[in-house]
Design an enzyme around this catalytic site. Sequence first.
Site, short mmCIF file in Angstrom:
data_model
loop_
_atom_site.label_atom_id
_atom_site.label_comp_id
_atom_site.label_asym_id
_atom_site.label_seq_id
_atom_site.Cartn_x
_atom_site.Cartn_y
_atom_site.Cartn_z
N HIS A 131 0.81 -1.22 0.00
CA HIS A 131 0.00 0.00 0.00
C HIS A 131 0.84 1.27 0.00
O HIS A 131 1.91 1.33 0.60
CB HIS A 131 -1.02 0.01 1.15
N ASP A 174 -0.30 4.38 0.96
CA ASP A 174 -0.59 5.37 2.01
C ASP A 174 0.15 5.07 3.30
O ASP A 174 0.57 3.94 3.56
CB ASP A 174 -2.10 5.49 2.25
N ASP A 208 6.21 0.47 6.98
CA ASP A 208 4.79 0.26 6.63
C ASP A 208 4.39 1.20 5.52
O ASP A 208 4.00 2.32 5.78
CB ASP A 208 3.95 0.49 7.89
N GLU A 235 -5.17 1.99 2.36
CA GLU A 235 -5.11 0.78 3.20
C GLU A 235 -5.30 1.14 4.66
O GLU A 235 -5.89 0.40 5.41
CB GLU A 235 -3.78 0.05 3.01
N GLU A 236 -4.78 2.31 5.05
CA GLU A 236 -4.76 2.64 6.48
C GLU A 236 -6.13 3.07 7.00
O GLU A 236 -6.33 3.16 8.20
CB GLU A 236 -3.73 3.75 6.75
N ASP A 241 2.58 -7.12 4.91
CA ASP A 241 2.20 -5.95 5.70
C ASP A 241 2.08 -6.24 7.18
O ASP A 241 1.51 -5.47 7.92
CB ASP A 241 0.89 -5.37 5.15
N HIS A 271 3.55 2.67 12.49
CA HIS A 271 2.71 3.69 13.16
C HIS A 271 3.40 4.32 14.37
O HIS A 271 2.86 5.23 14.97
CB HIS A 271 1.34 3.14 13.59
#
Length: 413
Positions: A98, A100, A131, A165-166, A194, A388
Amino acid sequence: MIDENIFKRISARIDSYRNEMIELQRGLCAIPAVGPDNGGDGEFLKANFLKEKLRELGFKNFKHYDAQDNRVKSGIRPNFITTIAGKNNSKCVWVITHLDIVPPGEIKLWSQDPYKAYVKNGYLFGRGVEDNQQDMVASIFAAKAFIDEGLTSSHSIGLSFVADEETSGQMGLYYMMTTDEELFGHNDLIIIPDSGNHQGSLIEIAEKSMLWLSFKTIGKQCHASKPQLGNNAFTAASYLVTKLAKLKKTFPKFNALYDPPTSTFEPTKKDQNVANINTIPGEDIFYMDCRILPDYNLDDVINEIKKITAKIEKKFKVNIEISPVHFLQSPPPTSPDAPVVLALQEAISHVYGVKAFAGGVGAGTLASYFRKKGYQAAVWSKTDQNAHQADENCLIDNMLGDAKVFARIFLQD
Ligand SMILES: [Zn+2]
């Protein structure tokens, strides 16, 4: 059977890309791609940059599945694929990553600018470097090694880069899959790098159900010196947070396939209420992230939560509105004997020397969209799991090692 001499050539080629991989990471990191739900302007610029780089690296075939979204300047949430034909194209090995990222959070918790990736002690630091760029870049250079060595993979190679995705995923993979139902074949190997563990030994085949809720508590605003004239929504909401903790006891099932092995119910985000200290808030909004074992029905969880809020409403004379922000009842797991799991196990054992096992996690990854439609998708990555967080980082050796795992799967019969 894999020709080990060929794999050695590919591996050496991947090792030679180390600096180029770091450079691509730096470039990607410098273009923040935060979705509009998280206050950003989307993935458009990052996708354009990436596609330009892919062209320079020798990729030729692209196909776009851009979703319209007027909340971002470009009006587009970009999704695209690039494919390379193999010797036998009856199936495709997909690596799906992903574009984003999540926002950096509190900037003061970062040692340096989160959007200027830097290398320290063999690690790359920056928002998005793990990520999901670690494996985005790994998948790209795994495929590039075939181009540069003039080798053809056993089956076709598909790299997919998706938006959104997030947050909800509706403008990303879900959009691609509903726009083109033939895009992914049921024989294809679908790898979503992921999530994973430190050793690279966890192949995720099952996920908990996901339930994100917002709780809006409505009381009555007034001057803080005369609380008797109002009704403090923040107090009621705080009381509610402590009462929600008992959900763990109401839904106590344990399943060792998952880490952690129980359902989780965590209050997370909090919207600002009043802007000043001397006003009693008449409205308060907070959110909860629940990851629930698939054995439970999410509607039953919501009903239980409603019972708890009803008591708070009565006790504090407030109204509490509960709205689901994300509601995903988990689909049946991928089989531990699925071809994609066996392919990963062989490659991981060869590259990292560990015996990988199939297990479950609490994260809602893209695999759930596939599983819902009956595809056997697997989630795997060798990662220190700091997505994150502040000072997000990626061990550069993991990026190279994961590229070799993907390349080896491209070579498997
Ligand atoms: Zn991710």
